[in-house]
Design an enzyme around this catalytic site. Structure first.
Site, PDB file in Angstrom:
ATOM      1  CB  ILE A   1      -1.007  -0.006   1.183  1.00 42.60           C
ATOM      2  CG1 ILE A   1      -2.005   1.140   1.044  1.00 42.60           C
ATOM      3  CG2 ILE A   1      -0.310   0.052   2.522  1.00 42.60           C
ATOM      4  CD1 ILE A   1      -2.855   1.093  -0.189  1.00 42.60           C
TER       5      ILE A   1
ATOM      6  CE1 TYR B   1       9.880   1.070   8.632  1.00 42.36           C
ATOM      7  CE2 TYR B   1       8.893   0.187  10.626  1.00 42.36           C
ATOM      8  CZ  TYR B   1       9.218   0.049   9.293  1.00 42.36           C
ATOM      9  OH  TYR B   1       8.864  -1.096   8.622  1.00 42.36           O
TER      10      TYR B   1
ATOM     11  CE  LYS C   1      -7.980  -1.633   5.567  1.00 43.68           C
ATOM     12  NZ  LYS C   1      -7.255  -2.736   4.826  1.00 43.68           N
TER      13      LYS C   1
HETATM   14  N1  LIG Z   1      -6.294   1.563   1.976  1.00 39.47           N
HETATM   15  C1  LIG Z   1      -5.985   0.587   1.168  1.00 39.47           C
HETATM   16  O1  LIG Z   1      -6.339   0.587  -0.008  1.00 39.47           O
HETATM   17  C2  LIG Z   1      -5.134  -0.538   1.681  1.00 39.47           C
HETATM   18  C3  LIG Z   1      -4.737  -1.552   0.799  1.00 39.47           C
HETATM   19  C4  LIG Z   1      -3.874  -2.532   1.292  1.00 39.47           C
HETATM   20  C5  LIG Z   1      -3.458  -2.511   2.625  1.00 39.47           C
HETATM   21  N2  LIG Z   1      -3.883  -1.520   3.455  1.00 39.47           N
HETATM   22  C6  LIG Z   1      -3.413  -1.465   4.848  1.00 39.47           C
HETATM   23  O2  LIG Z   1      -2.027  -1.110   4.822  1.00 39.47           O
HETATM   24  C7  LIG Z   1      -1.305  -1.800   5.823  1.00 39.47           C
HETATM   25  C8  LIG Z   1      -0.157  -2.561   5.160  1.00 39.47           C
HETATM   26  O3  LIG Z   1      -0.673  -3.460   4.181  1.00 39.47           O
HETATM   27  P1  LIG Z   1       0.202  -3.917   2.931  1.00 39.47           P
HETATM   28  O4  LIG Z   1      -0.696  -4.614   2.014  1.00 39.47           O
HETATM   29  O5  LIG Z   1       0.976  -2.761   2.411  1.00 39.47           O
HETATM   30  O6  LIG Z   1       1.195  -4.961   3.631  1.00 39.47           O
HETATM   31  P2  LIG Z   1       2.647  -5.399   3.145  1.00 39.47           P
HETATM   32  O7  LIG Z   1       2.756  -5.339   1.671  1.00 39.47           O
HETATM   33  O8  LIG Z   1       2.922  -6.676   3.833  1.00 39.47           O
HETATM   34  O9  LIG Z   1       3.594  -4.245   3.722  1.00 39.47           O
HETATM   35  C9  LIG Z   1       3.785  -4.064   5.086  1.00 39.47           C
HETATM   36  C10 LIG Z   1       5.119  -3.395   5.301  1.00 39.47           C
HETATM   37  O10 LIG Z   1       5.275  -3.148   6.697  1.00 39.47           O
HETATM   38  C11 LIG Z   1       6.662  -3.206   7.026  1.00 39.47           C
HETATM   39  N3  LIG Z   1       6.861  -4.124   8.157  1.00 39.47           N
HETATM   40  C12 LIG Z   1       7.453  -3.791   9.322  1.00 39.47           C
HETATM   41  N4  LIG Z   1       7.515  -4.820  10.142  1.00 39.47           N
HETATM   42  C13 LIG Z   1       6.951  -5.862   9.506  1.00 39.47           C
HETATM   43  C14 LIG Z   1       6.748  -7.226   9.858  1.00 39.47           C
HETATM   44  N5  LIG Z   1       7.113  -7.721  11.043  1.00 39.47           N
HETATM   45  N6  LIG Z   1       6.160  -8.027   8.946  1.00 39.47           N
HETATM   46  C15 LIG Z   1       5.758  -7.546   7.755  1.00 39.47           C
HETATM   47  N7  LIG Z   1       5.935  -6.251   7.370  1.00 39.47           N
HETATM   48  C16 LIG Z   1       6.522  -5.413   8.235  1.00 39.47           C
HETATM   49  C17 LIG Z   1       7.415  -3.682   5.795  1.00 39.47           C
HETATM   50  O11 LIG Z   1       7.996  -2.545   5.190  1.00 39.47           O
HETATM   51  P3  LIG Z   1       9.585  -2.297   5.234  1.00 39.47           P
HETATM   52  O12 LIG Z   1      10.206  -3.641   4.994  1.00 39.47           O
HETATM   53  O13 LIG Z   1       9.794  -1.334   4.147  1.00 39.47           O
HETATM   54  O14 LIG Z   1       9.918  -1.763   6.591  1.00 39.47           O
HETATM   55  C18 LIG Z   1       6.326  -4.222   4.892  1.00 39.47           C
HETATM   56  O15 LIG Z   1       6.636  -4.089   3.537  1.00 39.47           O
HETATM   57  C19 LIG Z   1      -2.319  -2.654   6.557  1.00 39.47           C
HETATM   58  O16 LIG Z   1      -2.742  -1.966   7.691  1.00 39.47           O
HETATM   59  C20 LIG Z   1      -3.480  -2.793   5.581  1.00 39.47           C
HETATM   60  O17 LIG Z   1      -4.725  -2.946   6.225  1.00 39.47           O
HETATM   61  C21 LIG Z   1      -4.701  -0.537   2.998  1.00 39.47           C
END
Ligand SMILES: NC(=O)c1ccc[n+]([C@@H]2O[C@H](COP(=O)([O-])OP(=O)(O)OC[C@H]3O[C@@H](n4cnc5c(N)ncnc54)[C@H](OP(=O)(O)O)[C@@H]3O)[C@@H](O)[C@H]2O)c1
Length: 337
Positions: A14, A57, A96
């Site tokens: 995201i 961060y 969210k």
């Molecule tokens: N509004 C929307 O359209 C939308 C869509 C999708 C998701 N979301 C929300 O956005 C958030 C993230 O979702 P996402 O789909 O982006 O997830 P994701 O692709 O798994 O990304 C999460 C990021 O968080 C960081 N992170 C830090 N500690 C972590 C850990 N222990 N395990 C995994 N990741 C960790 C990592 O970034 P670094 O490695 O760079 O530190 C990772 O790339 C959630 O709250 C989700 O509900 C919103």
């Protein structure tokens, strides 16, 4: 006008979509990005033209040339990093659902209040012109009095092992990931929090709810049903049904960058109203133009809150109400929060 300087925390899924939105926004600029990995932050900064990249961060929070922080971390980390960002003097747009539970969300808003900074939950569909137009049509009385709201947000993913949505310890699950949209939508339409709420769910072996079906009853007798899930393909059309007609929204949550559309229909007259002989206007399709990505509207709306004192499209009381409902429904289906 001075642009709002965003710092993005995370280089995940995201965060990339939001960075694309910021680049198309009129009021914001991407100042910095932070990741657990310097390499990932550098690659992200290069791709999305962020001025600075950080391998932690905390380093981004120490950057005085960042006005606002966007938190794109797993749900369980929203509380910690939102509070750190607010205490570092940043405004926060947090993904969210706002937190792992209501108590955390309440604390986040309390810290925002005492720090004198803005905190908004990033429920982006509220900012899109399509959603604003749907609300306008409902308020105009075209479909009469709203009686029923039906919505769904389902997808089928086979990615389980490294998916934060299947991690109970990261506040995953379908209700938290996408049920929050349906829960919020019914409240947005009614302008109220529900009274009676209930849900059933299918629990995944990981311990999170993988599919859920819920119902909510609002004061005045408006009923809402919804389904959400991560292991079934489904039609995610939303319906708002009133005494004089209904609205059908084929893509309610993330309308395409080029614009959205929805239909106002009046149904088939039942036999007691004269059957086919009764006059019922035909369906009308409303096209809603949009000139950019949904996250760009979200970023600009956030800038308006910070810089102009505008009311957030996702106000504090809505975030808290969503969290309260998510807590109660997860309790009902046996998922801890
Ligand atoms: N509004 C929307 O359209 C939308 C869509 C999708 C998701 N979301 C929300 O956005 C958030 C993230 O979702 P996402 O789909 O982006 O997830 P994701 O692709 O798994 O990304 C999460 C990021 O968080 C960081 N992170 C830090 N500690 C972590 C850990 N222990 N395990 C995994 N990741 C960790 C990592 O970034 P670094 O490695 O760079 O530190 C990772 O790339 C959630 O709250 C989700 O509900 C919103």
């Amino acid at each position: 006008m001075t642009k709002l300087r965003f710092g993005i925390i995370s280089t995940g899924n995201i965060a990339r979509q939001f960075a694309t939105g910021v680049r198309q926004s009129t009021r914001c600029v991407l100042a910095a990005v932070a990741s657990r990995s310097q390499e990932s932050a550098d690659a992200f900064a290069k791709q999305y033209e962020a001025a600075r990249s950080y391998g932690s961060y905390d380093a981004l929070l120490a950057d005085a040339a960042v006005d606002a922080v966007y938190i794109g971390l797993p749900n369980s980390m929203h509380h910690e990093w939102t509070i750190k960002a607010l205490r570092a003097g940043k405004h926060v747009l947090c993904e969210k659902p706002l937190a792992s539970n209501l108590a955390e969300a309440q604390e986040m808003f309390e810290v925002a209040r005492s720090a004198g900074r803005v905190l908004v939950e990033a429920l982006m569909y509220r900012c899109h012109p399509q959603t604003l137009k749907v609300l306008e049509v409902i308020r105009s009385g075209t479909i009469g009095e709203v009686r029923l709201i039906r919505s769904s947000f389902c997808y089928r993913t086979r990615r389980i092992d490294d998916n934060i949505r299947f991690r109970a310890d990261m506040a995953g699950g379908a209700l938290m990931d996408i049920g929050c949209y349906c829960i919020d939508f019914a409240q947005l339409v009614t302008g109220k929090a529900p009274g009676k709420i209930s849900a059933v769910a299918r629990i995944h072996e990981s311990g999170v709810d993988e599919m859920a079906a819920g119902s909510m009853e609002f004061a005045g007798g408006v009923l809402s049903t919804f389904t959400c899930g991560m292991t079934a393909a489904a039609n995610n059309t939303a319906h708002i049904c009133g005494t004089e007609g209904y609205i059908e929204i084929p893509v309610p949550w993330k309308p395409p960058a080029g614009g959205g559309q929805f239909t106002i229909a009046h149904g088939t007259p039942p036999r007691m109203d004269g059957g086919a002989a009764a006059k019922v206007p035909g369906p009308q399709t409303i096209h809603v133009p949009a000139d950019r990505d949904i996250y760009s509207y979200e970023a600009d709306d956030f800038a308006a809150v910070v810089q102009d004192g505008a009311r957030p499209r996702m106000p504090q009381e809505s975030s808290l109400s969503n969290m309260r409902i998510l807590d109660e429904l997860r309790k009902q289906v046996g998922v801890s929060c």
